[in-house]
Design a protein around this motif. Structure first.
Motif, short mmCIF file in Angstrom:
data_model
loop_
_atom_site.label_atom_id
_atom_site.label_comp_id
_atom_site.label_asym_id
_atom_site.label_seq_id
_atom_site.Cartn_x
_atom_site.Cartn_y
_atom_site.Cartn_z
N SER A 73 0.81 -0.98 -0.01
CA SER A 73 0.00 -0.07 0.04
C SER A 73 0.86 1.28 0.09
CB SER A 73 -1.06 0.06 1.13
OG SER A 73 -1.48 1.15 1.29
N GLN A 74 1.86 1.25 0.74
CA GLN A 74 2.87 2.42 0.97
C GLN A 74 3.36 2.72 -0.52
OE1 GLN A 74 5.42 1.21 4.23
NE2 GLN A 74 4.02 1.89 5.72
N VAL A 75 3.85 1.79 -1.03
CA VAL A 75 4.81 1.89 -2.36
C VAL A 75 3.95 2.28 -3.63
CG1 VAL A 75 6.77 0.80 -1.53
CG2 VAL A 75 5.00 -0.63 -3.03
N SER A 76 2.49 1.68 -3.63
CA SER A 76 1.66 1.96 -4.53
C SER A 76 0.83 2.79 -4.48
CB SER A 76 0.93 0.47 -4.77
OG SER A 76 -0.03 0.47 -3.87
N GLY A 77 0.32 3.34 -3.23
CA GLY A 77 -0.58 4.39 -3.22
C GLY A 77 -1.85 3.73 -3.07
N ILE A 78 -2.24 2.53 -3.18
CA ILE A 78 -3.69 1.99 -2.85
C ILE A 78 -3.71 1.47 -1.67
CG2 ILE A 78 -4.79 -0.16 -3.67
CD1 ILE A 78 -3.09 -0.53 -6.03
N PRO A 79 -4.98 1.94 -1.06
CA PRO A 79 -5.15 1.86 0.28
C PRO A 79 -5.10 0.47 0.80
CG PRO A 79 -6.94 3.33 -0.62
CD PRO A 79 -6.20 2.85 -2.01
N GLU A 80 -4.76 0.17 2.10
CA GLU A 80 -4.47 -1.16 2.52
C GLU A 80 -5.82 -2.01 2.18
OE1 GLU A 80 -3.23 -1.59 6.39
OE2 GLU A 80 -1.56 -0.34 6.25
N LEU A 81 -6.97 -1.53 2.87
CA LEU A 81 -8.02 -2.35 2.57
C LEU A 81 -8.55 -2.59 1.11
CD1 LEU A 81 -10.59 -3.38 4.17
CD2 LEU A 81 -11.73 -1.32 3.98
N VAL A 82 -8.43 -1.87 0.14
CA VAL A 82 -8.48 -2.22 -1.08
C VAL A 82 -7.55 -3.58 -1.45
CG1 VAL A 82 -8.62 -1.54 -3.40
CG2 VAL A 82 -9.26 -0.02 -1.64
N LEU A 83 -6.29 -3.44 -1.19
CA LEU A 83 -5.43 -4.50 -1.40
C LEU A 83 -5.73 -5.82 -0.62
CD1 LEU A 83 -1.83 -2.70 -1.74
CD2 LEU A 83 -3.18 -3.67 -3.53
N SER A 84 -6.31 -5.43 0.51
CA SER A 84 -6.50 -6.71 1.39
C SER A 84 -7.71 -7.26 0.86
CB SER A 84 -7.08 -6.39 3.02
OG SER A 84 -7.43 -7.31 3.70
N GLN A 85 -8.81 -6.62 0.36
CA GLN A 85 -9.92 -7.01 -0.27
C GLN A 85 -9.74 -8.08 -1.50
OE1 GLN A 85 -12.24 -3.50 -0.46
NE2 GLN A 85 -13.33 -3.83 1.31
N MET A 86 -8.84 -7.58 -2.37
CA MET A 86 -8.44 -8.07 -3.44
C MET A 86 -7.83 -9.34 -3.37
SD MET A 86 -8.88 -7.62 -6.93
CE MET A 86 -9.03 -9.33 -7.31
N ILE A 87 -6.64 -9.32 -2.49
CA ILE A 87 -5.90 -10.65 -2.06
C ILE A 87 -6.94 -11.43 -1.42
CG2 ILE A 87 -4.10 -11.28 -0.69
CD1 ILE A 87 -2.62 -8.90 -1.22
N GLY A 88 -7.89 -11.15 -0.50
CA GLY A 88 -8.80 -11.85 0.05
C GLY A 88 -9.80 -12.44 -0.84
#
Length: 561
Positions: free
Chosen positions: A180-195
């Motif tokens: 999230s830090q390096v891409s600028g995408i919110p943590e929750l959004v990445l968590s949802q996609m990986i989830g």
């Protein structure tokens, strides 16, 4: 004076990429074909990487050597520190005789080896990954299974394979936080996609593990238990990742699947107890122990669990971090310019109190009197543990030195840019990049830090949601964990198979490639055909996201600086 990483040292990206993959292909070759011992393979791979960095990438010899030293230091601390202290903890239970009680208490839940593997390698390993990570889950679970009577080789192999689905959410979600830090995408959004990707792997993994242990026919005998284990884990992982964020999926899914399977086994038993061929029957399992004896035997691992959770609490971590110190590595800090013309920091963080290895050491020292050992006996056992792990320590230090040199020289960026040039097919290769990053560094966190921004930029250039590719970097990375030389060194050390790293690598690599192919296909489908599975980013996140990669012209000019 600074030095700039060349992205395309041969002025032909395809040719440069073919040269760049030589160190990685070399390690595969010496482990799979030549069957070289792990520490020798790591040192040989490091030598090849150094030669290419200096001769092809024109990296100054001084910088190459300093990068190597920095990587080796990181390998020793905190990675080796975790392995040493966890194996020390395990050796305490062996030396004191408490592990015999642990074995019988596990047999009281189920004497069946197939189900023991699910409880320990899959569920308990996921819980440990969520709390500690960095090699501790494989070391503990492999040692536990080997101590229970599993064939040492299969104990190591299945624990490496089991330690895939939870990796992206490991260490309280650190890999996703970094992405999230390096891409600028919110943590929750990445968590949802990986989830929405990894639970499919989690669902199939218990079935896959039992087939490896016992074959298809014996697997079907325990299918109800496999379904309970896999479904409970996958549902909890999906729910937590989509609604709570990346910090708790492993912890809740790990505990939840243990509870669900244990409760299920109170009312359902397989028709026949399966054990390894030639293994003696469970006659000794009729021995009974009091609750106090069982708690005392498990106390080292209970202490480890409680202390690691406490170590991860923000107020505690801040307090412990206050005692740490950092220092810039002289001669290389802020000297190398990356492909975006940024100066790379090279700082060694000696967080000796907040490190997970120190939590394991505190657990071990507290466990000594509970196990009936004196402090003097404990110190002798610690020295014996160091001698036991001398080759794994060398292996891990060498492979982290390898990781640093291929990153600092620009070798990994050359490979990444070549993959990024695949255009429409790129979503298929996005998980491959994450897989490659974890193979090199041994860490999903490091892979996300290395490639997260590139994944974002490449997705934007081909009109694909960057959420898909950045998440794929982490999802693909998890199946690279089982073949990382660092992870294999940890596993062989835990079960006493030091020197058998090549055999273990040959065992895991085919499973790693199979799972990678599945995730690559799924990512491709998510990018173009299953767009409804992709969470949308808030507008604010879109506007603050990092810019695209430099053009070929910009990259070329950076090379000449």
């Amino acid at each position: 004076m600074t030095w700039s990483q060349p992205v395309d040292p041969l002025h032909n990206l395809v040719l440069s990429a073919l040269i760049a993959v030589i160190p990685i292909v070399f390690i595969f070759w010496v482990l799979i074909i030549k069957k070289v011992k792990g520490y020798k393979a790591s040192l040989m791979g490091l030598a090849v990487a150094l030669l290419i960095a200096v001769l092809i990438y024109r990296m100054p010899v001084k910088l190459a050597l300093l990068s190597t030293v920095h990587g080796a230091l990181y390998g020793i601390f905190p990675i080796c520190w975790i392995v040493i202290t966890v194996i020390f903890l395990f050796n305490i239970t062996l030396k004191s005789g408490q592990f015999e009680i642990i074995k019988h208490s596990m047999a009281a839940i189920t004497p069946d080896r197939r189900l023991q593997a699910l409880l320990i390698a899959f569920s308990f390993g996921a819980f440990l990954e969520g709390t500690a990570g960095f090699g501790a889950p494989v070391a503990i679970t492999a040692a536990l299974l080997a101590g229970l009577g599993f064939d040492a080789f299969y104990a190591a192999g299945i624990c490496l394979i089991a330690n895939t689905a939870p990796v992206a959410f490991g260490s309280i979600g650190i890999p996703i936080t970094v992405a999230s830090q390096v891409s600028g995408i919110p943590e929750l959004v990445l968590s949802q996609m990986i989830g929405r990707t990894l639970p499919l792997l989690s669902l199939a993994l218990p079935f896959y593990l039992v087939i490896l242990i016992a074959g298809f026919r014996r697997t079907m005998e325990v299918l109800p238990a496999i379904l309970v284990s896999g479904i409970s884990f996958a549902v909890l992982q999906w729910s937590c990742s989509n609604y709570l964020g990346p910090g708790l999926p492993d912890i809740i899914a790990g505990i939840g699947s243990i509870v669900c399977l244990t409760a299920f086994l109170k009312y359902w038993k397989p028709r026949r107890v399966w054990r390894f061929q030639g293994e003696e029957g469970p006659a000794a399992e009729k021995m009974t122990y009091s609750t106090a004896q069982v708690l005392r035997a498990w106390s080292p691992f209970l202490l480890l669990t409680v202390i690691i959770i406490a170590w991860g609490l923000p107020p505690v971590r801040r307090l412990l971090d206050a005692a740490s110190f950092k220092f810039a590595v002289p001669g290389i800090d802020q000297v190398i310019r990356d492909y975006k013309n940024n100066l790379l920091p090279h700082v060694f963080n000696f967080n000796f109190l907040s490190a997970a290895g120190t939590a394991a050491l505190v657990s071990a020292l507290l466990a000594l009197p509970l196990a009936g050992l004196t402090f003097k006996e404990g110190m002798k056992l610690f020295a014996d543990t160091l001698r036991q792990l001398k080759y794994p320590i060398l292996t891990i230090a060498a492979i982290l030195a390898f990781a640093y040199i291929v990153n600092d020289s620009g070798i990994t960026i050359t490979i990444a840019n070549a993959l990024a040039g695949t255009g429409f097919l790129y979503p298929f290769f996005a998980p491959v990049l994450g897989w490659l990053g974890v193979f090199i560094t041994g860490s999903d966190t490091s892979s996300n830090a290395l490639f997260g921004k590139l994944q974002y930029a490449t997705a934007g250039s081909i009109g694909v949601s960057p959420v898909v590719t950045v998440a794929a970097n982490s999802s693909g990375g998890v199946v690279g964990k089982m073949i990382s030389p660092q992870s294999i060194a940890v596993a062989t050390a835990a079960v006493g198979l030091i020197g058998k790293e090549a055999r273990l690598f040959r065992f895991t690599v085919k499973h790693s490639l199979f799972m990678l192919f599945f995730i690559a296909l799924l990512t491709f489908a998510q990018a173009y055909y299953l767009k409804w599975t992709v969470p949308s980013m808030p507008e604010k996140a879109v506007t603050t996201a990092p810019s695209l990669l430099p053009s070929k012209e910009r990259s070329a000019s950076a090379v000449g600086e």
